[in-house]
Write an enzyme that holds these catalytic residues in place. Sequence first.
Site, PDB file in Angstrom:
ATOM      1  N   CYS A 249       0.882  -1.176   0.000  1.00  0.00           N
ATOM      2  CA  CYS A 249       0.000   0.000   0.000  1.00  0.00           C
ATOM      3  C   CYS A 249       0.914   1.219   0.000  1.00  0.00           C
ATOM      4  CB  CYS A 249      -0.924   0.000   1.220  1.00  0.00           C
ATOM      5  SG  CYS A 249      -1.975  -1.447   1.372  1.00  0.00           S
ATOM      6  N   ALA A 251       1.319   4.313  -1.570  1.00  0.00           N
ATOM      7  CA  ALA A 251       1.087   5.763  -1.617  1.00  0.00           C
ATOM      8  C   ALA A 251       1.209   6.372  -0.222  1.00  0.00           C
ATOM      9  CB  ALA A 251      -0.289   6.048  -2.201  1.00  0.00           C
ATOM     10  N   PRO A 252       1.839   7.547  -0.120  1.00  0.00           N
ATOM     11  CA  PRO A 252       2.360   8.419  -1.181  1.00  0.00           C
ATOM     12  C   PRO A 252       3.803   8.143  -1.598  1.00  0.00           C
ATOM     13  CG  PRO A 252       2.518   9.567   0.898  1.00  0.00           C
ATOM     14  CD  PRO A 252       1.912   8.214   1.208  1.00  0.00           C
ATOM     15  N   GLY A 253       4.388   7.028  -1.160  1.00  0.00           N
ATOM     16  CA  GLY A 253       5.703   6.644  -1.632  1.00  0.00           C
ATOM     17  C   GLY A 253       6.863   6.957  -0.718  1.00  0.00           C
ATOM     18  N   CYS A 371      -1.087   4.329  11.018  1.00  0.00           N
ATOM     19  CA  CYS A 371      -0.886   5.577  11.759  1.00  0.00           C
ATOM     20  C   CYS A 371      -2.079   5.800  12.686  1.00  0.00           C
ATOM     21  CB  CYS A 371      -0.683   6.762  10.810  1.00  0.00           C
ATOM     22  SG  CYS A 371      -1.989   7.009   9.599  1.00  0.00           S
TER      23      CYS A 371
END
Length: 427
Positions: A249, A251-253, A371
Site C-alpha cells: 500500500c 502511496a504516497p511513496g 498511523c
Amino acid sequence: MPKTDPRLAGFRIVQRVLAGQTLDTAFESSTTGLEPRDRAFARELSTGIVRHYFSLSADVGRFTRRPLAQIDTDVLILLLVGAYQIRHMRVPGFAAVHATVELARATPAKAAGGLVNAVLRKVASTPAAEPADEEARHDHPQWLIDALSAAYPEQWSDILRTSLGRSPLTVRVNRRVTTRDDYLRMLAARGIAATATRASVVGVQFEVPIEAAAIPGLEDGACTIQDESAQLAVPALQLGDGMRVLDACAAPGNKTSHILELGLRGLSLTVMDIDARRAALTRQALARLGHDVDVRVADASVPETWWEGTPFDRILLDAPCAGTGTLRRHPDIKLLREPEDVQRLVGMQRALLDGAWTMLAPGGELLYCTCSLLPQENMHVIEQFARLADDVTVEPLDVAPYMVQSTLLPVPDGPDGFFMVRLRKRR
C-alpha cells in the site's frame, strides 16, 4: 469583500470540511489566487477552527438563544471564524467582530450579520469558561475519547492534549546524497535551527516549520518530508541484498523511497496501490527523487488478480486506517470519522493481511503498520489473524521509549502516533 480575502477562504474551507471534504482538499480548492501570506492566514484560521471545533462551538453556544443544532451551519461557521480569532489568534475583539460581520455579507448567511455581531461581542467581552461537556473540554468527539481512555487508561488525557498541538516539521535525510551531520551543518550555515531525531537515525527535526518550497535539499532528493515515527518502519523490515520485497500500500511513496535509499544490491521491489490517482502521485514523487519505479495499480487483498506466484521475502503492509495518530496534522479526522468507519477499515485491514500473507515466503517477514492509535485496527487485527493462522510468529517491536503496546504514542514537539508489528512466517 474580495474573493481573495483570507477570511472568506477560511470560511469556505470549514464549510467544505463540514460537508465531508478533507481539510487538505478543501484548502487547495479554496485558496486559489491568494498570496502566500493570505494562504497562511486562511490555513491557520481554518485548521484552527477544525482543531478546536468542539470547544469553540460550546463557547459561542453560551450566547445564542437557540441550541447550536438549530442554527444554520453557515451562521455557525461565521461565529467560529470570529471566535477563533478572538480566542486563539490574539486579534483584538472589536477587529474580529467587525471583520466577521463584514465577512457575513459575502456568504449565504448575509442576513445574519446582527446575530453574528451580538454573539461575538459577548465572546470578546467574556473570558472563556471551562466547558462542562467532555467533548468540548477535550476538543475530541466522545466516541474517540471513550476509545482512547479504554485503550490507554494512564495516557489517554496526555494523548488528547498532545493531539491538539502542532506536529513539528521532520525530514528523512537521503544517505545516498548526504549524511545527517552534513545536512545539519548545511542548515546551520543557512541560519535554520534543526536537531537530529532521537529514534530515527536519518531524521532531522526543524525547530520552526517552514514552507516545503524553502526546505533545503527537498527538490534535489537530499531529503523527504516524513514524520519520525514513519521513518522507523523500513529499518524494522530488516532488508538485505537480493531480497524480493513488496510494498503493498505504497502511496504516497515515502516508505518506498526509503527502501530504495538503502542502496541494496539485487533488490527486487514491487510497488503497488489500489487507487490509480494515488499510484500516479506516488510515481511522480519517486521520479522527483530520481527513482524510475513501476507503481502498479492492484489490490493486495486479491493477489490472484495480479500476482504471478513467486513469493516475497519481505512485505511492507502500511494499511489504510482511521489516522488517529496524526490528528495534529489532520484534525479534520475528528469531524469526518465515525465508529462505523473504523469497523469498515478493520475489514479492509484483515483482507489485506490475509492476501499479503499468501504471498510471503516461508521464513519471510511482514511488517504491519498503521498511523492509528486504536487497538481495533492494530493489535486486535494481529491477534485475530494469529489465532486463525498456524504458521505465524508475532514479534512486537520496541524501537522507541514512547512505545506502548507496539504503538508509538504522539509526543509533544515530537513524532506522531504510529503502530507497527513484525510477523514472521514459520518454515
